[in-house]
Design an enzyme around this catalytic site. Structure first.
Site, mmCIF file in Angstrom:
data_model
loop_
_atom_site.group_PDB
_atom_site.id
_atom_site.type_symbol
_atom_site.label_atom_id
_atom_site.label_comp_id
_atom_site.label_asym_id
_atom_site.label_seq_id
_atom_site.Cartn_x
_atom_site.Cartn_y
_atom_site.Cartn_z
ATOM 1 N N ARG D 118 0.838 -1.206 0.000
ATOM 2 C CA ARG D 118 0.000 0.000 0.000
ATOM 3 C C ARG D 118 0.861 1.239 0.000
ATOM 4 O O ARG D 118 0.876 2.020 0.955
ATOM 5 C CB ARG D 118 -0.935 -0.055 1.190
ATOM 6 C CG ARG D 118 -2.022 -1.079 0.893
ATOM 7 C CD ARG D 118 -3.022 -1.160 1.994
ATOM 8 N NE ARG D 118 -4.352 -1.285 1.405
ATOM 9 C CZ ARG D 118 -5.443 -1.449 2.121
ATOM 10 N NH1 ARG D 118 -5.386 -1.494 3.418
ATOM 11 N NH2 ARG D 118 -6.597 -1.540 1.517
ATOM 12 N N GLN D 123 -1.316 2.713 -5.612
ATOM 13 C CA GLN D 123 -2.711 2.944 -5.242
ATOM 14 C C GLN D 123 -3.682 2.553 -6.339
ATOM 15 O O GLN D 123 -4.793 2.115 -6.071
ATOM 16 C CB GLN D 123 -2.919 4.407 -4.862
ATOM 17 C CG GLN D 123 -2.398 4.711 -3.482
ATOM 18 C CD GLN D 123 -2.482 6.196 -3.144
ATOM 19 O OE1 GLN D 123 -3.187 6.595 -2.270
ATOM 20 N NE2 GLN D 123 -1.743 7.009 -3.857
ATOM 21 N N ASP D 126 -4.636 -1.054 -6.061
ATOM 22 C CA ASP D 126 -5.023 -1.489 -4.730
ATOM 23 C C ASP D 126 -6.463 -1.999 -4.717
ATOM 24 O O ASP D 126 -7.407 -1.264 -4.447
ATOM 25 C CB ASP D 126 -4.844 -0.313 -3.766
ATOM 26 C CG ASP D 126 -5.103 -0.707 -2.328
ATOM 27 O OD1 ASP D 126 -5.511 -1.853 -2.089
ATOM 28 O OD2 ASP D 126 -4.889 0.142 -1.449
ATOM 29 N N SER D 129 -8.540 -1.760 -1.431
ATOM 30 C CA SER D 129 -9.230 -0.488 -1.226
ATOM 31 C C SER D 129 -10.475 -0.390 -2.091
ATOM 32 O O SER D 129 -11.541 0.000 -1.621
ATOM 33 C CB SER D 129 -8.301 0.690 -1.563
ATOM 34 O OG SER D 129 -7.431 0.959 -0.509
ATOM 35 N N TYR D 222 -1.549 -0.658 9.099
ATOM 36 C CA TYR D 222 -2.541 -1.594 9.607
ATOM 37 C C TYR D 222 -2.524 -1.587 11.131
ATOM 38 O O TYR D 222 -1.590 -1.085 11.755
ATOM 39 C CB TYR D 222 -2.232 -3.004 9.116
ATOM 40 C CG TYR D 222 -2.443 -3.179 7.637
ATOM 41 C CD1 TYR D 222 -3.714 -3.372 7.118
ATOM 42 C CD2 TYR D 222 -1.366 -3.131 6.775
ATOM 43 C CE1 TYR D 222 -3.897 -3.524 5.762
ATOM 44 C CE2 TYR D 222 -1.546 -3.289 5.414
ATOM 45 C CZ TYR D 222 -2.819 -3.490 4.904
ATOM 46 O OH TYR D 222 -3.010 -3.638 3.569
#
Ligand code: NAP
Ligand code: NAP
Ligand code: NAD
Ligand code: NAD
Lengths: 467, 358, 96, 358, 467, 96
Positions: D118, D123, D126, D129, D222
């Site tokens: 990440r 992005q 991803d 997400s 995380y």
């Protein structure tokens, strides 16, 4: 004592005096500084009077004191006792006597100098100007006072089609007398003729103007009196008079203009009315009834609310139509920043679908805690300074309580009429969903701010920011 | 024992399949008690709405046989069985439907919630409005749930998805609520109705107005039925308009008639795959030709949902609003704990669909 | 002398103009009343003419009236203005 | 025949039950074609997302056997059957899951979408997400649908209903999206997470922050697992907090572990009847003790929904976002129509979970 | 010609002239009327000069013409050719020569009247005041010019701890010479001493002030020159000089105050710096680098945008944190009302969740059509006058293109730096999510409006409304 | 005479004060430049002193310089201001 009576000292005191006038006047233009501004100007006046008293060679003290005592004896109680609602006519009266004083001084000057023999031209012109304007102002103000005090009928009084010729005649007589004096005439009859003709002119011009326009007329006469004071100053070579008179003349003119604008009137139209022209008189728009509504302006609404402790916003279908919710939210924020409590009174059937107001106000991010149901808020109105009704109509209509014949009879309503004052925002006098007239709008505590709700509210926001 | 003299209101458990609502909720029971009425609730009456019996008891109701009460309040029309259990002279309140024959033979006073006139004074009793609000809200959610796409516009690292376009046909109470809800979720909304005065209302919930140039203003604020030519023209123009939308929610009803067909099979074929039609007129036949009332079907890659009894999908609040409507009506019928039917009152007269012969 | 006075006149005009540019409507009336009090300065004119030796009875009477008028204008004007402005002071006292 | 030299990307039809997504959508097929790749789509691959085969053909794909292609893109992890169909040396892309034994014996290059680091540059690839966004949005809707009450406040002639209170536990991508969506619908929203820096983010979507005073900041943005005492304390405080909410949406996950239990059975008992728990952590065991993964159950008059594979509920846009993620990864793996695996690239190295022995 | 040369005529022309000055100055305070205001003031100046030329007994015409020709030959090209960026130092220079003229006139007057023998006291005091202030202004302005033109180093130059004693000494010498002259001294050395001491004072006070504060200093010196002109007017009994000089003195003081406020500086602090006090010099806050950022104010941002053809709003996480979306929408509406095109550039990962900006802007009711994706808008920036970056950071960071070592290298960004100017709204210089510095902020085309985004945007809205 | 001039001075001060109350920042520099041009009025002082018969060579030289200075101030000041204000005229011409 000698240096005190030095003309330079007196002049300096005059400068201090008018500086205080100006400073005070600046204060008067803002709600927060106004009270102090008025005091400062008053101090300036005291200094000016004292300075004059110091003038070398002053005499006739007993007479002077007599005059001052008389004036105080009349003025102070009058100012103290007058009811708040009678303020405008009181101002008219005070303005009138000021003009009267100017005219009297001019007359005496004429007499003392034997018709201005040996005086420079500008002295005679200035004095005559002061005489005319002072006389017009005196008599005009008195008529205005009479109308507002309801001694005279408030409606326009004219002599019909003869109005214009009559006025013209009076103007010509005044001019003739004036020119004759300037040209060297010394007969006091000329002077008296001038004073009388202008007095009649003042009466003749103000009588045909309707009561609604009176405040503008008083302001205009106020500016005139200022100018006449300035002219006296020129004639007497007195700086304080010149400056103070001229400031009033200039600011009074601007003020007159602002007032006329705020009332949606033009000065020419008003004066034309006085001269028998076709200046239509202000009246409530729409509505077949002869009841009148009171209009207000965005800036007044703003001031009124900013000085309130609690404002309750009553949104209705009109807010939805105008999509004014964001502007309303903004207004509330401005008010809160000024320490005002703001609530929203949500009537169960405001709008055109259940929850209509909720959807809109939530979109504008109004905190849920500020939304009050009808039952909850109805007890609050008595403690509310301003109820701001935004495009709501039926849900505020007292006929629901009082008129069994009305189609909305029996519907619960928001008791906005219990609050100290009500401001209603709508475009005109048209009806709501139920199609019935709303007595609320004719309540003396209600004032109407006409126009699209979004535009009106945005204006109020601007005014709030400018405060 | 002054209490026993109070008349009692009975709340049966609804028997219609899928009906999760109940005619009175505990909160309203409390108010009726305060107003001097007894309330008898059938055990499990609130079960569908997840309101347990003890909540009713806590509010002052007794559990027992509701059918023995002087007043029986229901949501759905009573079944023949239920009608048999009514004592003659009972006051029955509910959505009684058009078929009132059976009721009148049972010699009861039937007050139909849907017959309450839509006048200002009666707004607090207007159950059609309150239930339509629920239906409109749920219809918008139903569209979102069945749509294979987002309602809102979303700009993400994986690209931008455009906002969904939602068209609501019929902008009555339910239609407006659906428009408002869909817009809240970020959809671009458009409304259409035959009554042109509704345009302003549609805009007042932030939606666009679809102008097809057909007007049909009926009586009492309702729409009238269209003539055949008008209907043909309307359908033709709608066929064109509907194509560009991701979700079409239809709520068009004309009282007492089959719902007009607004979305034809052809329109559905022409819609983008994955789109959704939510047909709120399912009960009266549906506004979409391909609707299967009570089901969600996929036709030509378009999902067509025609729920029956949508308000039952949100039973607690739907019941609560309904109960408040019932309460308002009861306040009109009952005076100081006694039944007092004043048939000179406009509302009482209109709502009463069957009357005990006296 | 005259031209200097003219200069003063013009400047004073500008001052009056510049000061009253944008005033909220609610202040219009108090402001009118305040400027009204200021032109009570005409009192000075009457004072000077009488003080510096007006003699005839009529003249004296006229001037005493003028002084009385001027005094009313000044004193009444400021007092009334102050009262009108009272409403701006009233704000929120109960709270603070 | 220059075209035959292009390497081909195969798009199988997803076989997992309930999986309505597809790894590539027609729009993205067009882009890949423009970038010089062939695309082979299994007939019916887009059926679950209501995208028909001809839309793919129109975009330039051929229908055929996807398993023969050099690159195979999937959503869910392949079944053993499917793994058998892979040629050695094939590049396989998808959510490959933790069990990659079978893959490595099949001698394929496996790129796991969930293993993409990440970092800012990654992005656009991803998929965690993008799919979490969908899940968060749907979770909020699911709550609205199962709640027996309204989300928004509504003042009506039949009384006022208060706004629903929605609590989201775990304010990652899905949690924030759920908060934003619920708020749009008019609910009063509150967010909670163990990572305290998220408080600002929670507020930035208009929600309140629930501060329980427990922090657990792990690596890479995380959360770390909590210690036993911390967990006990957290659960105790959450038990108290949860009671006041109408809807509780849980999204708390710790990578590679069983999801933490945040809502105990006791909490559920104490919640108001009719409330809803939406448990997004169903797949990894659930954040609610009473969750039955894949089902909606009513316990103690509270509805507990623990959907599996929620993104599949909005297949078109979920697929579209996923396909864009895949496209971005492909752009990294393919250079001018040729496969070129640069294992020195941080993303390629991290995403590759099995590698052909070479 | 005779009546033309009447002193009264000349005085009246002076009155006309200064009335035009005032009217022109009123115009200069609004962007729409400024150009015309400047012209009107220039006309006033022409009238004043003409009136002076009419004064009876004027002679030395050739010398006068010579002086005017010289001045024109120097002034016009200088004003025409100066680069826009060099304007402030040009103003300093013009101000300086004005002060110089005053000082020279004072000196000549001293010489002509043989040390003010026979002149009233006020003439000598006014003249000496003019001489001192004019001289300070001349030399101070020249130093300011030198600093801005980078002839002198821009950083503060002091003589260290001796600064204060030195300044004090110079003040004392000036005072001594002045008092001596007033007391009757006629030696020209006194006058020269006074001029020299005040010249040194001007230099000594301005040298220690840093380049960033120069505009405020120039404005202050400008006000001083105005006062010295007024003093000259008193000495020469010239109304035009008095009025014009005093207006500049007064308005210049206010203006200096406003400028200092806009730069977050206080005048005492600046001047204290000049006197060797501890007035800290303005510098960019935060940032360990020695690169400087340019600050701007809400009113400047408002004017800049209102004169733009296209404004692109770039929202980021900061807008979300500040919950500024409603204010932003309002601002856009104000701009649109002024005919400006407004778009919103939505970066795919702006904010902290996918679609973060969409949710917020939709809440504020921004039309979908105005939202532009990155690919769509990136081509537009080159055609954009102002890119308004509201709480966005990483998504505008050029390091993503240029610095392979950066954690955001390879991320696509919004190319705001291609637009004509960039205004960045954030609270300070802290980093975004990726924790890296943003070169954009040091770009010469970028200016920073520090503060909470909601507050800043609301201020901009207010300023836009006031325009 | 002096007191009258003082009165004028005070009034002019008020005018300057009242006119520059709230000015947008962007106009600060043009406004400074504009007022700067106005105080070029000192040119009049030099004109009067030289025109009404300054005789000595040094005096004449000084005054010629003073006139030149004043002229620079006036002419340059107004021109520079006008150029600065040019940006306010530029607006949106391409569109209309
Ligand atoms: N809530 C529901 O469920 C529902 C459903 C159906 C009917 N109703 C009925 O609707 C009515 C609701 O009452 P209400 O007070 O909300 O609304 P209303 O009585 O219909 O009055 C709305 C007022 O807003 C004004 N207005 C319209 N557009 C405006 C604009 N752009 N700017 C400013 N004012 C505007 C109109 O006056 P001007 O034209 O003079 O501006 C009108 O008088 C009730 O009679 C209710 O029974 C409610
Ligand atoms: N969209 C997503 O899905 C997602 C998810 C996770 C991470 N990210 C990452 O988040 C970043 C997003 O970029 P961005 O440009 O939107 O935000 P950003 O780079 O995080 O910058 C936000 C800026 O806003 C300023 N700010 C914060 N509060 C403010 C306030 N109240 N008023 C004014 N300014 C304020 C901060 O500066 P001051 O403190 O100086 O004011 C900060 O520099 C990217 O790096 C992206 O990779 C995105
Ligand atoms: N006076 C009151 O207090 C009150 C209370 C509630 C409702 N009302 C009004 O009554 C009206 C009807 O409300 P409702 O929601 O119960 O209506 P409804 O459910 O009977 O019908 C829904 C909508 O469908 C529309 N429609 C009918 N035929 C159509 C066609 N062929 N094509 C398109 N649209 C068609 C109708 O015009 C109506 O707007 C509303 O306008 C509402 O405002 C008034
Ligand atoms: N750099 C980037 O570009 C980028 C991209 C995407 C996501 N992210 C970040 O990664 C983070 C994780 O995102 P995700 O949604 O995939 O996370 P996730 O699905 O793994 O977890 C969801 C949330 O649950 C929380 N959680 C874990 N245990 C908990 C507990 N016991 N109690 C309460 N909450 C608990 C976590 O903190 C997390 O916020 C986010 O903060 C996101 O911003 C960064």
């Amino acid at each position: 004592m000698s240096w005190l009576q030095d003309p330079a000292t007196i002049q300096c005191l005059y400068i201090v005096a008018f500086a205080l006038f100006i400073y005070g006047l600046m204060g008067l233009t803002g709600p927060r500084t106004a009270v102090r501004g008025n005091l400062i100007a008053a101090v300036g006046m005291a200094i000016a009077v004292l300075a004059t008293a110091l003038t070398p060679g002053m005499g006739n003290w007993w007479l002077i004191l007599l005059g001052i005592a008389l004036g105080t004896a009349v003025g102070v109680p009058a100012a103290r006792k007058v009811k708040m609602t009678a303020m405008p006519q009181m101002v008219a009266l005070f303005n009138g006597v000021g003009g009267g004083a100017v005219a009297l001084v001019a007359w005496v000057e004429f007499r003392q100098s034997n018709g201005f023999t040996g005086e420079p031209l500008y002295v005679s012109i200035a004095t005559l100007f002061a005489a005319v304007v002072g006389s017009v102002s005196f008599w005009g103000s008195n008529v205005a006072f009479g109308k507002l005090q309801e001694i005279l009928p408030g409606r326009p009084i004219t002599v019909g089609r003869m109005q214009q010729p009559l006025n013209l005649l009076l103007v010509l007589i005044t001019l003739f007398c004036g020119v004759a004096v300037v040209a060297g005439g010394t007969s006091e009859l000329l002077m008296i003729g001038l004073l009388v003709a202008s007095a009649l002119l003042g009466v003749a011009v103000v009588l045909p103007i309707g009561g609604a326009d009176m405040p503008v007329v008083i302001s205009l006469l106020n500016a005139f009196t200022g100018l006449s004071a300035a002219a006296t100053g020129i004639a007497l070579n007195n700086t304080a008079l010149i400056v103070a008179g001229m400031i009033v003349g200039a600011s009074g003119s601007i003020l007159t203009n602002l007032m006329a604008k705020a009332m949606n009137r033009s000065i020419p139209a008003i004066v034309a009315g006085g001269f028998g022209g076709d200046g239509t008189t202000a009246s409530a728009s729409g509505g077949p009834t002869d009841k009148t509504v009171r209009r207000t302006s965005a800036s007044d609404a703003a001031i009124q609310m900013s000085y309130a402790r609690q404002v309750v916003v009553v949104p209705g279908y009109g807010m939805a139509v105008a999509q004014a919710q964001h502007a309303v939210r903004e207004m509330a924020k401005e008010l809160e920043a000024k320490g005002v409590n703001v609530y929203y009174a949500i009537h169960p059937v405001a709008g055109r679908m259940p929850g209509h107001m909720n959807v809109l106000l939530a979109e504008a991010d109004v905190p849920y805690e500020q939304l009050k149901e009808m039952d909850e808020i109805n007890g609050e109105f008595a403690r509310t300074d301003v109820a701001l009704v935004i495009g709501a109509n039926d849900v505020t209509n007292p006929a629901a309580h009082t008129d069994p014949g009305s189609p909305i009879y029996g519907m619960p309503i928001l008791n906005v009429n219990e609050s100290r004052s009500v401001i209603v925002l709508k475009r005109g006098m048209s009806h709501g969903f139920a199609g019935v007239d709303n007595e609320l709008y004719y309540d003396p505590r209600t004032s109407m701010l006409f126009g699209d709700a979004k535009k009106s509210v945005s204006q109020v926001v601007e005014e709030l920011r400018a405060l | 024992m002054a209490e026993t003299q109070n008349i009692a209101v009975g709340v049966p458990r609804e028997s219609a399949p899928g009906e999760r609502r109940v005619a009175l909720v505990p909160k309203v029971v409390g108010r009726l008690r305060a107003a001097g009425l007894d309330v008898v609730v059938e055990p499990g009456a609130g079960g569908g709405a997840l309101m347990s019996d003890w909540l009713y008891e806590e509010a002052g109701a007794t559990l027992g046989d509701p059918w023995a009460c002087e007043i029986v309040v229901k949501v759905a029309a009573p079944t023949p069985d239920e009608i048999h259990r009514l004592k003659p002279g009972t006051v029955l309140i509910g959505f009684l439907g058009t078929d009132v024959e059976a009721l009148s033979t049972a010699d009861v006073h039937g007050f139909a919630m849907e017959a309450i006139p839509r006048i200002s004074r009666a707004q607090s009793m207007d159950a059609l409005s309150s239930q339509s609000s629920v239906a409109g809200y749920l219809a918008a959610l139903l569209g979102a749930q069945h749509l294979t796409r987002f309602y809102p516009m979303l700009t993400t690292a994986a690209g931008t998805v455009p906002p969904a376009k939602v068209l609501v046909l019929g902008a009555g109470v339910a239609g407006l609520q659906a428009l408002a809800t869909a817009r809240r979720l970020g959809a671009q909304t458009t409304g259409y109705d035959v009554r042109p005065e509704v345009a302003e209302q549609v805009r007042s919930v932030g939606a666009k107005w679809l102008d097809l140039g057909i007007e049909a203003i009926g009586e009492g604020g309702y729409a009238r039925a269209l003539t055949d030519e008008e209907r043909a023209e309307q359908v033709r123009r709608l066929n064109e308009a509907v194509i560009g939308y991701d979700v079409v929610i239809t709520t068009a009803q004309v009282p007492g008639r089959k719902a007009p067909v607004l979305v034809t099979g052809d329109s559905v074929t022409a819609m983008r795959a994955g789109s959704v039609v939510v047909d709120l007129a399912g009960e009266s036949g549906g506004n979409c030709e391909l609707s299967v009332p009570g089901e969600a079907v996929v036709r030509h890659d378009v999902t067509i949902v025609a729920p029956l009894n949508l308000p039952a999908g949100m039973p607690e609040h739907a019941s609560e609003l309904y109960a408040r409507n019932v309460q308002a009506l009861l306040e009109l019928l009952v005076d100081q704990g006694k039944l007092r039917l004043d048939f000179s009152d406009e509302i009482v007269a209109a709502a009463c669909v069957t009357r005990k012969e006296s | 002398m005259l031209v200097q006075n003219l200069a003063i006149l013009v400047l004073a005009g500008f001052v009056g103009f510049a000061v009253i540019s944008k005033v909220p409507n609610t202040l219009h009336t108090p402001l009118m009343s305040g400027t009204n009090a200021i032109h009570g300065i005409v009192l000075l004119g009457a004072l000077i003419v009488l003080g510096l030796g007006a003699t005839g009875a009529l003249d004296q009477i006229l001037l005493v009236i003028a002084i009385a008028f001027g005094t009313i204008n000044v004193v009444g004007g400021f007092l009334v203005t102050d009262r009108m402005l009272g409403m701006f002071k009233a704000k929120k006292e109960p709270e603070e």
